[in-house]
Write an enzyme that holds these catalytic residues in place. Structure first.
Site, PDB file in Angstrom:
ATOM      1  N   ARG A 185       0.666  -1.743   0.269  1.00 57.72           N
ATOM      2  CA  ARG A 185       0.254   0.038   0.443  1.00 57.72           C
ATOM      3  C   ARG A 185       1.108   1.565   0.356  1.00 57.72           C
ATOM      4  NH1 ARG A 185      -2.198  -3.505  -1.762  1.00 57.72           N
ATOM      5  NH2 ARG A 185      -4.208  -4.499  -0.758  1.00 57.72           N
ATOM      6  N   SER A 235     -11.227   0.275   3.836  1.00 65.09           N
ATOM      7  CA  SER A 235      -9.907   0.263   5.010  1.00 65.09           C
ATOM      8  C   SER A 235      -9.783   1.792   5.980  1.00 65.09           C
ATOM      9  CB  SER A 235      -8.620  -0.376   5.350  1.00 65.09           C
ATOM     10  OG  SER A 235      -9.676  -2.129   4.543  1.00 65.09           O
ATOM     11  N   GLU A 310      -4.264   4.464   7.237  1.00 58.60           N
ATOM     12  CA  GLU A 310      -4.814   4.045   4.869  1.00 58.60           C
ATOM     13  C   GLU A 310      -5.366   5.910   5.077  1.00 58.60           C
ATOM     14  OE1 GLU A 310      -5.157   0.515   3.145  1.00 58.60           O
ATOM     15  OE2 GLU A 310      -6.853   1.509   1.388  1.00 58.60           O
TER      16      GLU A 310
HETATM   17  C1  LIG Z   1     -15.581   0.480  -1.122  1.00 53.90           C
HETATM   18  C2  LIG Z   1     -14.314   0.818  -0.975  1.00 53.90           C
HETATM   19  C3  LIG Z   1     -13.672  -0.587  -0.553  1.00 53.90           C
HETATM   20  C4  LIG Z   1     -12.425   0.014  -0.790  1.00 53.90           C
HETATM   21  N1  LIG Z   1     -11.591  -1.432  -0.930  1.00 53.90           N
HETATM   22  C5  LIG Z   1     -10.193  -0.916  -1.278  1.00 53.90           C
HETATM   23  C6  LIG Z   1      -9.286  -2.322  -2.031  1.00 53.90           C
HETATM   24  O1  LIG Z   1      -9.660  -3.395  -1.425  1.00 53.90           O
HETATM   25  N2  LIG Z   1      -7.948  -2.082  -1.886  1.00 53.90           N
HETATM   26  C7  LIG Z   1      -7.611  -0.750  -2.087  1.00 53.90           C
HETATM   27  O2  LIG Z   1      -6.091  -1.169  -2.102  1.00 53.90           O
HETATM   28  N3  LIG Z   1      -7.739   0.289  -1.216  1.00 53.90           N
HETATM   29  C8  LIG Z   1      -9.317   0.043  -1.495  1.00 53.90           C
HETATM   30  N4  LIG Z   1     -10.106   1.050  -1.274  1.00 53.90           N
HETATM   31  C9  LIG Z   1      -9.688   2.304  -0.521  1.00 53.90           C
HETATM   32  C10 LIG Z   1      -9.451   2.721  -2.336  1.00 53.90           C
HETATM   33  O3  LIG Z   1     -10.164   3.105  -2.918  1.00 53.90           O
HETATM   34  C11 LIG Z   1      -7.879   3.210  -2.869  1.00 53.90           C
HETATM   35  O4  LIG Z   1      -6.734   3.446  -2.158  1.00 53.90           O
HETATM   36  C12 LIG Z   1      -8.234   3.498  -3.834  1.00 53.90           C
HETATM   37  O5  LIG Z   1      -6.670   3.150  -5.029  1.00 53.90           O
HETATM   38  C13 LIG Z   1      -8.143   5.159  -4.199  1.00 53.90           C
HETATM   39  O6  LIG Z   1      -7.975   6.152  -5.272  1.00 53.90           O
HETATM   40  P1  LIG Z   1      -8.550   7.468  -5.864  1.00 53.90           P
HETATM   41  O7  LIG Z   1      -7.865   7.675  -7.432  1.00 53.90           O
HETATM   42  O8  LIG Z   1     -10.041   7.360  -5.023  1.00 53.90           O
HETATM   43  O9  LIG Z   1      -7.616   8.087  -4.655  1.00 53.90           O
HETATM   44  P2  LIG Z   1      -7.633   9.263  -3.418  1.00 53.90           P
HETATM   45  O10 LIG Z   1      -8.337   8.885  -2.739  1.00 53.90           O
HETATM   46  O11 LIG Z   1      -8.222  10.596  -4.492  1.00 53.90           O
HETATM   47  O12 LIG Z   1      -6.669  10.041  -3.339  1.00 53.90           O
HETATM   48  C14 LIG Z   1      -5.792   8.946  -3.152  1.00 53.90           C
HETATM   49  C15 LIG Z   1      -4.353   9.636  -2.599  1.00 53.90           C
HETATM   50  O13 LIG Z   1      -3.872   9.402  -4.281  1.00 53.90           O
HETATM   51  C16 LIG Z   1      -3.071  10.449  -4.438  1.00 53.90           C
HETATM   52  N5  LIG Z   1      -3.666  10.746  -5.867  1.00 53.90           N
HETATM   53  C17 LIG Z   1      -4.646   9.942  -6.818  1.00 53.90           C
HETATM   54  N6  LIG Z   1      -4.648  10.528  -7.986  1.00 53.90           N
HETATM   55  C18 LIG Z   1      -3.365  10.894  -8.047  1.00 53.90           C
HETATM   56  C19 LIG Z   1      -2.322  11.098  -9.426  1.00 53.90           C
HETATM   57  N7  LIG Z   1      -3.562  10.736 -10.383  1.00 53.90           N
HETATM   58  N8  LIG Z   1      -0.923  11.214  -9.209  1.00 53.90           N
HETATM   59  C20 LIG Z   1      -0.633  10.952  -8.116  1.00 53.90           C
HETATM   60  N9  LIG Z   1      -1.043  10.823  -6.831  1.00 53.90           N
HETATM   61  C21 LIG Z   1      -2.802  10.483  -6.327  1.00 53.90           C
HETATM   62  C22 LIG Z   1      -3.868  11.790  -3.702  1.00 53.90           C
HETATM   63  O14 LIG Z   1      -3.088  12.940  -3.354  1.00 53.90           O
HETATM   64  C23 LIG Z   1      -4.168  11.059  -2.203  1.00 53.90           C
HETATM   65  O15 LIG Z   1      -2.722  11.229  -1.308  1.00 53.90           O
HETATM   66  C24 LIG Z   1     -11.589   1.278  -1.181  1.00 53.90           C
HETATM   67  C25 LIG Z   1     -12.105   2.288  -0.599  1.00 53.90           C
HETATM   68  C26 LIG Z   1     -14.217   2.120  -0.608  1.00 53.90           C
HETATM   69  C27 LIG Z   1     -15.057   3.465  -0.978  1.00 53.90           C
END
Ligand SMILES: Cc1cc2nc3c(=O)[nH]c(=O)nc-3n(C[C@H](O)[C@H](O)[C@H](O)COP(=O)(O)OP(=O)(O)OC[C@H]3O[C@@H](n4cnc5c(N)ncnc54)[C@H](O)[C@@H]3O)c2cc1C
Length: 323
Positions: A185, A235, A310
């Site tokens: 992660r 999480s 996280e």
């Molecule tokens: C219902 C649910 C289930 C989930 N299940 C999982 C799972 O099974 N496994 C898991 O790993 N995660 C899970 N997550 C957490 C989340 O979905 C992941 O961490 C996801 O990868 C975050 O992506 P995002 O685009 O929403 O990022 P954001 O939440 O918008 O950003 C997260 C971080 O990434 C950075 N970021 C975003 N885009 C970029 C970019 N293009 N370049 C550089 N930095 C960037 C942001 O600055 C921030 O620090 C879950 C979330 C929910 C709501």
């Protein structure tokens, strides 16, 4: 992210005009973060700008750098907790406007804003296996790469071929998988100022029907395990492999500590999963933060270890809140 809160000047009308020239059609003001975010929490963001191409992202980063305007990078917001005071700094969102993809042999390349479950379906339809585990993760590819997200003990880093990013000064970098420093992660993108613009995954050939069956199984399991009907951010604590071996997953630790169903204001630990906090009714960011702090403290007293949070909580200046 913004480096010092004293630097955090709000964009004025002149800045917004310039942003509209750099990213035509991609600038919005006074955006309701509660409506936009997965947790349905947050005040108003002064400005949200969404680039629609690598060129726009390069120009945008270069301009923000020259203007010395602090900003935050967001994707699908599925790992973010916004402040009730909103965001006073410019919010750069990489989303649906930056979501082109291509499939060449066993490689799938996509821009950072592509929706991860959609990307998993594209690979499945092309008969490519290796990212089925991401089919239920509600975020963008850029966020997934940054977090090295995945499920069932996998991370997207396992199959990354290369990542193209844009540094704060607008320079474009192409990193190989080894240069992304993926660990559980975590990735180099959490420690640099680079924004992921696109990524290529290298997959293996598989049977479409088998891949589809695997994905349906994963989705069914997630529907059973996770409280998907209430706003949440997945999480709260990282399921660190070393901690997992000694104490079990964070959800189990929280369940044993009696946290399931415990509420603070409008937020509560999910009844069905001890590592999820749900917004039951008009929760504030502070409700979620209080719960996380209580959970972390109790886990420390029980295990002697600090669980890694996280969730990324931001204050109104885009600074990460240490939880
Ligand atoms: C219902 C649910 C289930 C989930 N299940 C999982 C799972 O099974 N496994 C898991 O790993 N995660 C899970 N997550 C957490 C989340 O979905 C992941 O961490 C996801 O990868 C975050 O992506 P995002 O685009 O929403 O990022 P954001 O939440 O918008 O950003 C997260 C971080 O990434 C950075 N970021 C975003 N885009 C970029 C970019 N293009 N370049 C550089 N930095 C960037 C942001 O600055 C921030 O620090 C879950 C979330 C929910 C709501």
């Amino acid at each position: 992210m913004c480096s010092r809160s004293s630097d955090c000047a709000t964009a004025d009308a002149r800045h917004i005009r310039s942003l509209s020239v750099i990213c035509p059609g991609g600038v919005r003001t006074s955006v309701d973060l509660a409506a936009m975010s997965r947790w349905r929490i947050g005040g108003l963001a002064d400005v949200v700008v969404e680039p629609a191409s690598l060129e726009e992202l390069v120009k945008l980063r270069r301009w923000l750098n020259v203007q010395k305007l602090p900003h935050v990078i967001i994707g699908g917001t599925s790992n973010l907790l916004f402040s009730d005071l909103g965001l006073k700094v410019i919010c750069v969102r990489l989303g649906a406007r930056l979501a082109e993809y291509s499939v060449e042999g066993t490689r799938v390349s996509a821009e950072a804003g592509i929706w991860v479950p959609g990307l998993a379906r594209i690979a499945m339809k092309a008969g490519l296996t290796g990212i089925e585990h991401t089919c239920g993760i509600p975020g963008t590819l850029g966020g997934l790469v940054c977090m090295n997200g995945g499920s069932l003990r996998n991370g997207i880093g396992d199959v990354i071929d290369k990542v193209t990013s844009v540094a704060a000064d607008g320079s474009v970098k192409v990193r190989s998988r080894d240069e992304c420093a993926f660990s559980y992660r975590s990735s180099v993108f959490q420690a640099t100022d680079e924004v992921v613009a696109s990524a290529t995954v290298r997959l293996a050939r598989g049977e479409v029907s088998t891949i589809r069956r695997t994905m349906l199984g994963i989705l069914a399991q997630r529907r059973r395990k996770f409280p998907l009907k209430q706003p949440n951010c997945g999480s709260v604590f990282v399921s660190d492999p070393a901690m997992y071996d000694r104490f079990g997953p964070p959800g189990k630790i929280m369940e044993d500590l009696g946290f399931k169903g415990v509420a603070c204001g409008g937020a509560a630990v999910a009844e069905s999963h001890g590592n999820f906090i749900v917004n039951r009714h008009q929760a504030h960011a502070e409700d979620v933060l209080s719960l996380i702090r209580d959970m972390k403290k109790a886990a420390r007293e029980r295990t002697g270890e600090d669980l890694k949070v996280e969730t990324i909580a931001l204050d109104e200046f885009g600074q990460r809140i240490v939880i």
